[in-house]
Scaffold this active site. Structure first.
Site, PDB file in Angstrom:
ATOM      1  N   ARG A   1     -13.110 -20.489  -3.691  1.00 31.10           N
ATOM      2  CA  ARG A   1     -13.547 -21.261  -2.538  1.00 31.10           C
ATOM      3  C   ARG A   1     -13.215 -22.754  -2.655  1.00 31.10           C
ATOM      4  O   ARG A   1     -13.109 -23.434  -1.639  1.00 31.10           O
ATOM      5  CB  ARG A   1     -15.074 -21.130  -2.350  1.00 31.10           C
ATOM      6  CG  ARG A   1     -15.567 -19.714  -2.051  1.00 31.10           C
ATOM      7  CD  ARG A   1     -15.160 -19.260  -0.676  1.00 31.10           C
ATOM      8  NE  ARG A   1     -15.717 -17.943  -0.365  1.00 31.10           N
ATOM      9  CZ  ARG A   1     -15.124 -16.785  -0.618  1.00 31.10           C
ATOM     10  NH1 ARG A   1     -13.918 -16.799  -1.200  1.00 31.10           N
ATOM     11  NH2 ARG A   1     -15.683 -15.631  -0.303  1.00 31.10           N
TER      12      ARG A   1
ATOM     13  N   HIS B   1     -10.877  -7.009  -4.927  1.00 33.20           N
ATOM     14  CA  HIS B   1     -10.708  -6.990  -3.473  1.00 33.20           C
ATOM     15  C   HIS B   1     -11.815  -7.803  -2.807  1.00 33.20           C
ATOM     16  O   HIS B   1     -12.332  -7.429  -1.742  1.00 33.20           O
ATOM     17  CB  HIS B   1     -10.687  -5.551  -2.953  1.00 33.20           C
ATOM     18  CG  HIS B   1      -9.677  -5.324  -1.866  1.00 33.20           C
ATOM     19  ND1 HIS B   1      -8.379  -4.967  -2.116  1.00 33.20           N
ATOM     20  CD2 HIS B   1      -9.760  -5.419  -0.521  1.00 33.20           C
ATOM     21  CE1 HIS B   1      -7.718  -4.817  -0.986  1.00 33.20           C
ATOM     22  NE2 HIS B   1      -8.536  -5.112   0.015  1.00 33.20           N
TER      23      HIS B   1
ATOM     24  N   TYR C   1       0.880  -1.160   0.000  1.00 32.77           N
ATOM     25  CA  TYR C   1       0.000   0.000   0.000  1.00 32.77           C
ATOM     26  C   TYR C   1       0.920   1.213   0.000  1.00 32.77           C
ATOM     27  O   TYR C   1       1.778   1.350   0.883  1.00 32.77           O
ATOM     28  CB  TYR C   1      -0.891   0.031   1.238  1.00 32.77           C
ATOM     29  CG  TYR C   1      -2.057  -0.922   1.198  1.00 32.77           C
ATOM     30  CD1 TYR C   1      -3.049  -0.794   0.230  1.00 32.77           C
ATOM     31  CD2 TYR C   1      -2.185  -1.939   2.140  1.00 32.77           C
ATOM     32  CE1 TYR C   1      -4.135  -1.664   0.202  1.00 32.77           C
ATOM     33  CE2 TYR C   1      -3.267  -2.805   2.120  1.00 32.77           C
ATOM     34  CZ  TYR C   1      -4.240  -2.663   1.154  1.00 32.77           C
ATOM     35  OH  TYR C   1      -5.311  -3.517   1.118  1.00 32.77           O
TER      36      TYR C   1
ATOM     37  N   ASP D   1      -7.823 -13.333  -8.480  1.00 29.34           N
ATOM     38  CA  ASP D   1      -8.160 -13.135  -7.075  1.00 29.34           C
ATOM     39  C   ASP D   1      -9.623 -12.702  -6.987  1.00 29.34           C
ATOM     40  O   ASP D   1     -10.101 -11.991  -7.866  1.00 29.34           O
ATOM     41  CB  ASP D   1      -7.243 -12.043  -6.497  1.00 29.34           C
ATOM     42  CG  ASP D   1      -7.584 -11.644  -5.079  1.00 29.34           C
ATOM     43  OD1 ASP D   1      -6.851 -12.052  -4.172  1.00 29.34           O
ATOM     44  OD2 ASP D   1      -8.559 -10.896  -4.881  1.00 29.34           O
TER      45      ASP D   1
ATOM     46  N   ARG E   1     -18.713   0.095   3.860  1.00 27.88           N
ATOM     47  CA  ARG E   1     -19.061  -1.279   4.222  1.00 27.88           C
ATOM     48  C   ARG E   1     -20.033  -1.230   5.404  1.00 27.88           C
ATOM     49  O   ARG E   1     -19.612  -1.114   6.562  1.00 27.88           O
ATOM     50  CB  ARG E   1     -17.802  -2.071   4.584  1.00 27.88           C
ATOM     51  CG  ARG E   1     -16.769  -2.115   3.453  1.00 27.88           C
ATOM     52  CD  ARG E   1     -15.457  -2.760   3.881  1.00 27.88           C
ATOM     53  NE  ARG E   1     -14.446  -2.652   2.826  1.00 27.88           N
ATOM     54  CZ  ARG E   1     -13.166  -2.972   2.990  1.00 27.88           C
ATOM     55  NH1 ARG E   1     -12.727  -3.395   4.176  1.00 27.88           N
ATOM     56  NH2 ARG E   1     -12.311  -2.859   1.984  1.00 27.88           N
TER      57      ARG E   1
END
Length: 439
Positions: free
Chosen positions: A357, A322, A185, A353, A220
């Site tokens: 699962r 993400h 980052y 990405d 979120r």
């Protein structure tokens, strides 16, 4: 599942982990303490974490429609099985930037792992080393870069069939033996950025991936509901990489004592956008520090951005949204993957990405042109249950799932046999939830 006289192939027989579980259950009464069915695993994590830990691991942007789109995209692609194929040995190995890895799986960079276990990133780093799979450390980690590297080496030092299948033909600094990448980052203090890159290189992280989709956290709601931002709470975790960084502490050490959010607010999720004009600088600095090792952009979701990444000198990209945590109502990552592969897949490495699962998910991403995939929430859910043992169980189960799928579907090699011909697209139907057999 006769374990005797199995021929040796390029990959270990990961499938035997299934037999081990059955055998221990039948002969010793030892059963797994939690389900590795992804839906059940996610749900049971509620009983292992406090609200902050659970919601930070599982919150998505907005209504969560992008996270749902990620899973629906996998549902719409269907595998075409082939019969009477000699799959007595499988080749799951692939090459990434000089690393020959035993399976096309990377541990995705996830921040603040101490929310899930007191040892934080040391757990997945160690398990990745045990398996010989690349571990990607987040700048938002809750253990120092140096300590994570040591844990990764500790896991790799205990030889087994999986990490013995790993090899490396490149160059790296320090005593690094296991594959590990550093996720950056990038704040707006160049001295801090350079310091982080130098520390990563000296600790054996030999590939850098810059995340370009999360300089500002998304809205979120399930995190908003409980003011879920660990850094602002007393005794906060997540400052460990900043607190151990000489450049950051020289400038901001006193401020950090008064404001525990100083590291995250200025160097990680700072809310101040970068542009394409800045990327050549950070590529140049990484190349200087690492003697030319690869640089990737993580968070690419458009053909135009993929082409731009190639033009400015990136050796790879991570096709990622993400995990649906940034832009609500966006395309599923797998939806856009074929277009990006058609544009640049023969010119750079593509890591997929967001939403992986199962073994079939990995198969589908590879068939659509990814060279490897990153797995994130799965290992977090595992470590949330039983620390090392839980993380190990989830990842060994994923490898067994992929290996068995290759066996019964009739595809021997990840790199030679799997292509879009192995899939059929079906736009109909709705991704099912909760329809598996339950105790």
């Amino acid at each position: 599942m006769d374990p005797t006289d199995k021929p040796n192939g390029p990959s270990p027989h990961y499938s035997l982990y299934q037999r081990q579980i059955f055998k221990e259950g039948g002969t010793q009464g030892l059963l797994p303490s939690f389900s590795v069915h992804p839906d059940e695993l996610e749900e049971s994590t509620k009983t292992k974490l406090n609200d902050r830990g659970y919601f930070y691991a599982n919150s998505n942007a907005g209504l969560g429609w992008t996270a749902r789109a990620n899973r629906e995209a996998f549902y719409n692609w269907r595998i075409i099985p082939r019969m009477l194929v000699d799959t007595n040995t499988r080749d799951l190995t692939t090459e990434l930037f000089g690393h020959r890895i035993p399976a096309p799986i990377l541990f995705a960079p996830i921040g603040i792992n101490k929310l899930y276990h007191t040892q934080g990133e040391l757990i997945p780093a160690k398990i990745a080393g045990e398996l010989g799979l690349p571990y990607c450390l987040s700048t938002a980690g809750s253990q120092t870069i140096e300590d994570v590297a040591k844990a990764n080496e500790e896991g790799f030092s205990v030889k087994n069939d999986s990490n013995s299948a790993y090899s490396y033909s490149g160059k790296r600094e320090g005593n690094g033996s296991a594959p590990r990448f550093f996720q950056l980052y990038m704040g707006h203090d160049d001295a801090v950025t350079i310091s982080l890159l130098e520390r990563a290189w000296k600790s054996g992280f030999d590939v850098c991936m810059l995340t370009v989709d999360t300089w500002q956290l998304a809205w979120r709601p399930t995190d908003i509901n409980i003011a879920n931002y660990a850094f602002y709470y007393p005794g906060s975790v997540g400052n460990e990489i900043g607190e151990s960084d000489p450049a950051f502490m020289q400038k901001h050490g006193e401020e950090l004592k008064k404001d525990p959010g100083k590291w995250i607010d200025s160097a990680v999720w700072h809310g101040k956008a970068h542009t394409w004009e800045k990327i050549p600088w950070v590529i140049k600095e990484w190349k200087r520090i690492s003697n030319g090792r690869p640089f990737l952009l993580k968070g690419i979701q458009s053909v135009e951005d993929a082409r731009k990444a190639l033009e400015i000198g990136c050796e790879g990209i991570v096709v990622s949204n993400h995990a649906g945590r940034q832009v609500d109502g966006a395309v599923g990552s797998l939806e856009i993957l074929p277009d990006i592969v058609d544009a640049v897949g023969d010119k750079m490495k593509i890591i997929f990405d967001s939403g992986i699962r199962t073994g079939s998910d990995i198969f589908k991403a590879i068939a659509l042109g990814a060279h490897a995939v990153q797995v994130g929430r799965l290992y977090v859910w595992g470590m949330s249950h039983e620390g090392e043992a839980g993380c190990r169980h989830v990842m060994k189960s994923l490898l067994a799932d992929l290996d068995i799928l290759m066996t019964v579907a009739g595809y021997r090699s990840i790199t030679k046999d799997i292509s879009r011909k192995a899939l059929r697209y079906n736009p109909h139907g709705v991704y099912p939830r909760g329809e598996q057999a339950k105790l």
